[in-house]
Design a protein around this motif. Sequence first.
Motif, PDB file in Angstrom:
ATOM      1  N   SER A 226       0.832  -1.189   0.000  1.00  0.00           N
ATOM      2  CA  SER A 226       0.000   0.000   0.000  1.00  0.00           C
ATOM      3  C   SER A 226       0.878   1.255   0.000  1.00  0.00           C
ATOM      4  O   SER A 226       0.547   2.256  -0.634  1.00  0.00           O
ATOM      5  N   GLU A 227       2.016   1.197   0.663  1.00  0.00           N
ATOM      6  CA  GLU A 227       2.955   2.325   0.594  1.00  0.00           C
ATOM      7  C   GLU A 227       3.415   2.555  -0.847  1.00  0.00           C
ATOM      8  O   GLU A 227       3.465   3.688  -1.319  1.00  0.00           O
ATOM      9  N   LEU A 228       3.705   1.460  -1.539  1.00  0.00           N
ATOM     10  CA  LEU A 228       4.220   1.584  -2.893  1.00  0.00           C
ATOM     11  C   LEU A 228       3.145   2.105  -3.841  1.00  0.00           C
ATOM     12  O   LEU A 228       3.389   2.996  -4.661  1.00  0.00           O
ATOM     13  N   LEU A 229       1.918   1.575  -3.691  1.00  0.00           N
ATOM     14  CA  LEU A 229       0.829   2.038  -4.552  1.00  0.00           C
ATOM     15  C   LEU A 229       0.576   3.531  -4.333  1.00  0.00           C
ATOM     16  O   LEU A 229       0.412   4.299  -5.280  1.00  0.00           O
ATOM     17  N   GLU A 230       0.566   3.927  -3.077  1.00  0.00           N
ATOM     18  CA  GLU A 230       0.336   5.350  -2.791  1.00  0.00           C
ATOM     19  C   GLU A 230       1.454   6.222  -3.349  1.00  0.00           C
ATOM     20  O   GLU A 230       1.190   7.282  -3.916  1.00  0.00           O
ATOM     21  N   ALA A 231       2.686   5.754  -3.179  1.00  0.00           N
ATOM     22  CA  ALA A 231       3.811   6.537  -3.669  1.00  0.00           C
ATOM     23  C   ALA A 231       3.766   6.645  -5.186  1.00  0.00           C
ATOM     24  O   ALA A 231       4.112   7.688  -5.760  1.00  0.00           O
ATOM     25  N   LEU A 232       3.309   5.586  -5.838  1.00  0.00           N
ATOM     26  CA  LEU A 232       3.227   5.622  -7.304  1.00  0.00           C
ATOM     27  C   LEU A 232       2.130   6.579  -7.756  1.00  0.00           C
ATOM     28  O   LEU A 232       2.266   7.295  -8.744  1.00  0.00           O
ATOM     29  N   ARG A 233       1.023   6.600  -7.000  1.00  0.00           N
ATOM     30  CA  ARG A 233      -0.126   7.418  -7.409  1.00  0.00           C
ATOM     31  C   ARG A 233       0.042   8.883  -7.060  1.00  0.00           C
ATOM     32  O   ARG A 233      -0.556   9.746  -7.679  1.00  0.00           O
ATOM     33  N   SER A 234       0.861   9.163  -6.037  1.00  0.00           N
ATOM     34  CA  SER A 234       0.954  10.554  -5.603  1.00  0.00           C
ATOM     35  C   SER A 234       2.318  11.155  -5.896  1.00  0.00           C
ATOM     36  O   SER A 234       2.492  12.353  -5.847  1.00  0.00           O
ATOM     37  N   GLY A 235       3.316  10.315  -6.193  1.00  0.00           N
ATOM     38  CA  GLY A 235       4.678  10.816  -6.351  1.00  0.00           C
ATOM     39  C   GLY A 235       4.968  11.287  -7.760  1.00  0.00           C
ATOM     40  O   GLY A 235       4.047  11.526  -8.547  1.00  0.00           O
TER      41      GLY A 235
END
Lengths: 506, 506
Positions: A413-422
């Motif tokens: 979930s950290e990775l998905l969020e980072a991909l979507r917001s970074g």
Amino acid sequence: MLTYTLSAVRGSPPLYRQLCDALRADIAARRFAPDEKLPSKRTLAAQLGVSVLTVEAAYAQLLSEGWIYTRPKSGHFATPLAALPRELSALEASAATCASRRTGQSSVHSATATSPFPAPEKRQRSARDPRESAARNHGQTNDEIIDLAGGGPDVEDFPFSVWAKIVRRLLSGGNRELLAPTPSAGAMELREAVAEHLREFRGMQVDPERVFVAAGAETLYALLVRALGTARPWAVENPGHRTIAAVYRQCGAVVRPVPVDSGGLSADALAASGAAVAHVSPAHQYPTGVVAPAARRYEWLAWAAEEDGRVLVEDDYDSELRAEGLPLPTLQSMDAAGRVVHLGTFSRTLAPSLRVGCMVVPEPLLPRFREVFAPLSCTVPNLMQFALAAFLSEGHFARHLARTRTRCRRVRSELLEALRSGPLAGRSEIAEERAGPHLLLSLRTRRPDSTIAAAASAAGIRVRLLSSFYDGPAPRAAAGRLVLDYSALRPGRAVEAVERLARLLS
Amino acid sequence: MLTYTLSAVRGSPPLYRQLCDALRADIAARRFAPDEKLPSKRTLAAQLGVSVLTVEAAYAQLLSEGWIYTRPKSGHFATPLAALPRELSALEASAATCASRRTGQSSVHSATATSPFPAPEKRQRSARDPRESAARNHGQTNDEIIDLAGGGPDVEDFPFSVWAKIVRRLLSGGNRELLAPTPSAGAMELREAVAEHLREFRGMQVDPERVFVAAGAETLYALLVRALGTARPWAVENPGHRTIAAVYRQCGAVVRPVPVDSGGLSADALAASGAAVAHVSPAHQYPTGVVAPAARRYEWLAWAAEEDGRVLVEDDYDSELRAEGLPLPTLQSMDAAGRVVHLGTFSRTLAPSLRVGCMVVPEPLLPRFREVFAPLSCTVPNLMQFALAAFLSEGHFARHLARTRTRCRRVRSELLEALRSGPLAGRSEIAEERAGPHLLLSLRTRRPDSTIAAAASAAGIRVRLLSSFYDGPAPRAAAGRLVLDYSALRPGRAVEAVERLARLLS
């Protein structure tokens, strides 16, 4: 009206799971007509006297396994399944309403998100779920190399002290067992523990006599070739784990790479390949992440049953790390014809350096496998066999898996969020199946893969390109796609990982 | 006049060994004419200023290695050696006086005692040495099964506490190394320790890069087939370890069983077999016990050098347990053409359950073996790799070997005495090579082998018949011969063992 008796007695499986099992059995038994509409969640909940949430959870699971599909705004429908020869499906209670075989329709109902693989219809779900929040991770940003090339759990997560305690206990017992030869398929203690683990985690009914233990998956691949022969070709997934084809070829097999589409290894291409053995990973294909839906599985099983000597090798390398939902039933448990060899490994869940893999051989193939193993010694040292047996049977492995899954979900979930917001938001698309610790990332770029690969090492990140998993030239559609295997990514590192990935584009 | 400069400096090898090495090099370099007479022991001792005992020990060693032979009452002569292509023998310093190839004479000069194998001349030594005293052992005579079927060292002899200490130390170091993947050929620490061991015990000069480690000998056999291919047949010794042929066949090789005569695998039959790879055990053939003399070794090496793609697999499974004299030089060290793969195992010397074998690949074959290993993971768990590396490099293995050899010699002399003085005296003949922990016993009986085998289990003894080691029907001459492998026989049990063996005749 659909009625099921669900048990709320203490110790019974959760209600949603009971409902899910009951519905699955009925669909497999063709008690639903092909494409028959299921009751709405609300209706079924009322009929059964359970909450809507329970039905919702059961439907979600069946959806992810491919037993049912949805049409937007019209509800849930039973997936048409390939016809199997009479009494060949272990999940079938009766063969009264067999659907006719519908080749080409089977992969439609997969829950796959955006995918580079040929698919006859549009996807039903978008991977860029707006409900996901865009919170940022709080990762360290040091210069250590970040490993998204995977290949096993983080060394840090290995339950070292428990393992060491078991080994010390075995050693201090001065145990003669540790030195006396074990059966060539492995010590009975270990095979019983593996069978129990498979019963608990994969719902498989396994006689320990059917369990064969060897020094890792690659040793098992080689033994499979020795048992099943090279007279006819072997089919492997393309793209796929390159080592599988490499070992089969080294052992003298003619290997036919068969394309993977949105339902997994293409059943039509398999039939056309002339292969007698097909190596598939229904639970979670590597590297595409495809989870084979029930319909595709039935096509494979029908293929295997069609001709004597055909065998499916089910590679279940990481199903225990599934990020969401129940682990899917294994192909072997769906097969009553005895054509499926089930392969498991402890490399993905425990540590690659343990070198222990196991396979479950179906009854009809047992005499042949026994013949192959008869002159051999077990390739796993006794100390490792007994340590792993204790680790499994004393519940340490189950606890370790629970911890690992928790960590995997958090990192995911950290990775998905980072991909979507970074910095990659809007410049990439995510395809994943919520199944295991990897996902596909398509970069919006025209940079050739060779340039991206070169940039990765400069950016301090280990990552593999989808195109590197092809046997022969990769199709154009594979270009610019990264396989992000986060099994070795530590929590808190996702933001830094995505920042480094973004450098591949500039 | 023969002159050698021998060094008596502290730390030099013993004088007899220096002399032996010098003479061997000269014979290999053809500085002796074929069949040239060597100086008498007394003369050479006087020339060199050493004791007669020193020369005697050197001659005895060269005799057992087949570099020289004796004629009764006329002294010692240089064995004629097969001609090798120029500069192909690593032991040759110059090729000035190459002897011509004399096929058929080479096996004459073996030190073999009575043997069931075809040999062109009479034996020079009788196995029933009258100098051996006929003392009795003081064995227990309980009902426990006595194991003369061998297959490994006695569990009791395993240096358990040292091993456990090393494993505990590795575990308590919380060593990340234990979990990180090693190179596919094994951790460098282990390969260096193996190379050092081979230098010390086998006089081999081995670059650790040429050492490949895998999960036991059988895993190595399978990897050999993968590396060397199955396009042309593989020759194996007949009789021999049946597992070798079984694994090669499982891996798709066409196997040609080649007869073993008194010099080991027949060179003529090998040449006629059409094989491209030959698996030989020059140090100590199992089960015949034949030690391949130098002349035969040169015939093999000449065969290998004759045609591209020919390879000799040297199986050195138990040379460290040689009962008397120095271990013989390895075939690989006699070969400068790079056609010999050397195989070793720790199963015979340490414990089969450790599952570690190693091979030393000659330089010219390295690229091919690296290619085969490249996609693979090492099949030995890291913990075992690091524990064995420490066990070797800290000198524990050398000490363990010394103890094991002492025990083997004791058991051997107990067994020989019990055979010569017990109930089998006059009813059997012994053939052995003083090489390793087994010998051949020919029973004077007309009982068929099947009756003898059935009687063995009733007599409470595990023993194998020579006829069971043949690929295909055994020759008539093999009947009534027992392979007595005493590697698992405990001291003090020989008398009881022989008494039970005697029951096979009544």
